[in-house]
Design a protein around this motif. Structure first.
Motif, PDB file in Angstrom:
ATOM      1  N   ARG A  37       0.851  -1.186   0.000  1.00 12.66           N
ATOM      2  CA  ARG A  37       0.000   0.000   0.000  1.00 12.66           C
ATOM      3  C   ARG A  37       0.884   1.231   0.000  1.00 12.66           C
ATOM      4  O   ARG A  37       1.996   1.214   0.505  1.00 12.66           O
ATOM      5  CB  ARG A  37      -0.925  -0.017   1.215  1.00 12.66           C
ATOM      6  CG  ARG A  37      -1.952  -1.115   1.074  1.00 12.66           C
ATOM      7  CD  ARG A  37      -2.855  -1.339   2.259  1.00 12.66           C
ATOM      8  NE  ARG A  37      -2.987  -0.333   3.246  1.00 12.66           N
ATOM      9  CZ  ARG A  37      -4.117   0.308   3.544  1.00 12.66           C
ATOM     10  NH1 ARG A  37      -5.200   0.047   2.885  1.00 12.66           N
ATOM     11  NH2 ARG A  37      -4.154   1.182   4.502  1.00 12.66           N
ATOM     12  N   CYS A  38       0.356   2.287  -0.560  1.00 11.77           N
ATOM     13  CA  CYS A  38       1.133   3.521  -0.661  1.00 11.77           C
ATOM     14  C   CYS A  38       1.262   4.181   0.714  1.00 11.77           C
ATOM     15  O   CYS A  38       0.453   3.923   1.610  1.00 11.77           O
ATOM     16  CB  CYS A  38       0.473   4.467  -1.666  1.00 11.77           C
ATOM     17  SG  CYS A  38      -1.162   5.046  -1.200  1.00 11.77           S
ATOM     18  N   PRO A  39       2.260   5.036   0.895  1.00 16.48           N
ATOM     19  CA  PRO A  39       2.463   5.708   2.180  1.00 16.48           C
ATOM     20  C   PRO A  39       1.295   6.616   2.594  1.00 16.48           C
ATOM     21  O   PRO A  39       1.147   6.916   3.773  1.00 16.48           O
ATOM     22  CB  PRO A  39       3.734   6.525   1.962  1.00 16.48           C
ATOM     23  CG  PRO A  39       4.452   5.831   0.871  1.00 16.48           C
ATOM     24  CD  PRO A  39       3.374   5.272  -0.020  1.00 16.48           C
ATOM     25  N   ARG A  67      -5.419   1.999  -5.572  1.00 18.12           N
ATOM     26  CA  ARG A  67      -5.965   1.935  -6.923  1.00 18.12           C
ATOM     27  C   ARG A  67      -4.974   2.608  -7.850  1.00 18.12           C
ATOM     28  O   ARG A  67      -5.140   3.748  -8.244  1.00 18.12           O
ATOM     29  CB  ARG A  67      -7.328   2.617  -6.975  1.00 18.12           C
ATOM     30  CG  ARG A  67      -8.331   1.910  -6.088  1.00 18.12           C
ATOM     31  CD  ARG A  67      -9.718   2.448  -6.258  1.00 18.12           C
ATOM     32  NE  ARG A  67     -10.585   1.878  -5.235  1.00 18.12           N
ATOM     33  CZ  ARG A  67     -11.563   2.512  -4.670  1.00 18.12           C
ATOM     34  NH1 ARG A  67     -11.837   3.746  -5.015  1.00 18.12           N
ATOM     35  NH2 ARG A  67     -12.306   1.915  -3.754  1.00 18.12           N
ATOM     36  N   GLY A  68      -3.922   1.879  -8.144  1.00 18.08           N
ATOM     37  CA  GLY A  68      -2.898   2.410  -9.020  1.00 18.08           C
ATOM     38  C   GLY A  68      -1.644   2.788  -8.268  1.00 18.08           C
ATOM     39  O   GLY A  68      -1.575   2.682  -7.043  1.00 18.08           O
ATOM     40  N   HIS A  99      -5.984   6.949  -2.220  1.00 16.65           N
ATOM     41  CA  HIS A  99      -5.554   7.259  -0.855  1.00 16.65           C
ATOM     42  C   HIS A  99      -5.106   8.712  -0.716  1.00 16.65           C
ATOM     43  O   HIS A  99      -5.241   9.297   0.365  1.00 16.65           O
ATOM     44  CB  HIS A  99      -4.459   6.296  -0.408  1.00 16.65           C
ATOM     45  CG  HIS A  99      -4.981   4.927  -0.125  1.00 16.65           C
ATOM     46  ND1 HIS A  99      -4.575   3.826  -0.827  1.00 16.65           N
ATOM     47  CD2 HIS A  99      -5.905   4.496   0.760  1.00 16.65           C
ATOM     48  CE1 HIS A  99      -5.210   2.770  -0.386  1.00 16.65           C
ATOM     49  NE2 HIS A  99      -6.040   3.146   0.580  1.00 16.65           N
ATOM     50  N   GLY A 100      -4.604   9.299  -1.785  1.00 13.68           N
ATOM     51  CA  GLY A 100      -4.264  10.715  -1.747  1.00 13.68           C
ATOM     52  C   GLY A 100      -5.498  11.563  -1.464  1.00 13.68           C
ATOM     53  O   GLY A 100      -5.459  12.487  -0.647  1.00 13.68           O
ATOM     54  N   ALA A 101      -6.605  11.238  -2.116  1.00 18.95           N
ATOM     55  CA  ALA A 101      -7.850  11.983  -1.903  1.00 18.95           C
ATOM     56  C   ALA A 101      -8.379  11.769  -0.484  1.00 18.95           C
ATOM     57  O   ALA A 101      -8.833  12.707   0.172  1.00 18.95           O
ATOM     58  CB  ALA A 101      -8.897  11.563  -2.927  1.00 18.95           C
ATOM     59  N   ARG A 102      -8.310  10.534   0.007  1.00 17.25           N
ATOM     60  CA  ARG A 102      -8.798  10.237   1.359  1.00 17.25           C
ATOM     61  C   ARG A 102      -7.939  10.946   2.413  1.00 17.25           C
ATOM     62  O   ARG A 102      -8.456  11.444   3.406  1.00 17.25           O
ATOM     63  CB  ARG A 102      -8.854   8.731   1.569  1.00 17.25           C
ATOM     64  CG  ARG A 102      -9.973   8.107   0.740  1.00 17.25           C
ATOM     65  CD  ARG A 102      -9.856   6.614   0.598  1.00 17.25           C
ATOM     66  NE  ARG A 102     -10.235   5.849   1.764  1.00 17.25           N
ATOM     67  CZ  ARG A 102     -11.463   5.398   2.021  1.00 17.25           C
ATOM     68  NH1 ARG A 102     -12.452   5.662   1.189  1.00 17.25           N
ATOM     69  NH2 ARG A 102     -11.707   4.695   3.096  1.00 17.25           N
TER      70      ARG A 102
END
Length: 167
Positions: free
Chosen positions: A71-73, A84-85, A105-108
């Motif tokens: 998962r991304c940071p 998602r990407g 995750h950036g948006a969240r």
């Protein structure tokens, strides 16, 4: 999460007395099964608690086996949603601390920050930061938290604007 084990100055050939990730995952799984293996069928709280405990034990086990997708940071540890990407944006908070993340995750993350900003990474597809910014506008802070939302700081920015409580 990256973990670094320090060996206290002993040689690399000395076996570590620290448990490895798999043994920790097994112990956690056994404890969760002991605690939540059977639940009272009439108590919804027992079911919810058992589901959360067993899900986390499974997540730890999959991570130990390197079978859980990375998962991304920008993904919050309590956020159960997958990436998602690839990481395409950096989200910064008001003190300029930041994390790279996928658009999802950036948006969240951006939705959960006061005074946050978003920037595209150099190799990001065009418009990534704008998409994240627009998506964050309609996402409630900490969207994985399932609780009633009534105060303006618990609503998405779009919901708060519609109520006239936040710009």
């Amino acid at each position: 999460m990256n973990r670094t084990k320090l060996n206290g100055g002993t040689s690399a050939a000395t076996p570590s007395t620290e448990p490895n990730d798999l043994s920790v995952a097994i112990r956690v799984g056994q404890e969760m099964l002991r605690l939540y293996g059977t639940v009272d069928s009439g108590d919804i709280f027992d079911y919810a608690q058992a589901h959360g405990g067993l899900s986390e034990a499974l997540r730890i086990l999959l991570r130990a086996l390197a079978a859980e997708p990375a998962r991304c940071p920008a993904a919050h540890p309590d956020d159960p949603t997958p990436c998602r990407g690839p990481a395409v944006v950096t989200v910064l908070d008001a003190t300029n601390a930041g994390a790279d993340g996928c658009e999802h995750h950036g948006a969240r993350l951006l939705a959960s920050l006061d005074g946050g900003r978003v920037y595209s990474l150099l190799d990001a597809p065009g418009g990534a930061a704008i998409r994240v910014f627009k998506a964050a506008d309609g996402i409630r802070p900490f969207p994985w938290v399932d609780s009633p939302r009534t105060r303006d700081d618990q609503l998405s920015r779009a919901e708060a604007r519609a109520r006239g409580e936040r710009p």
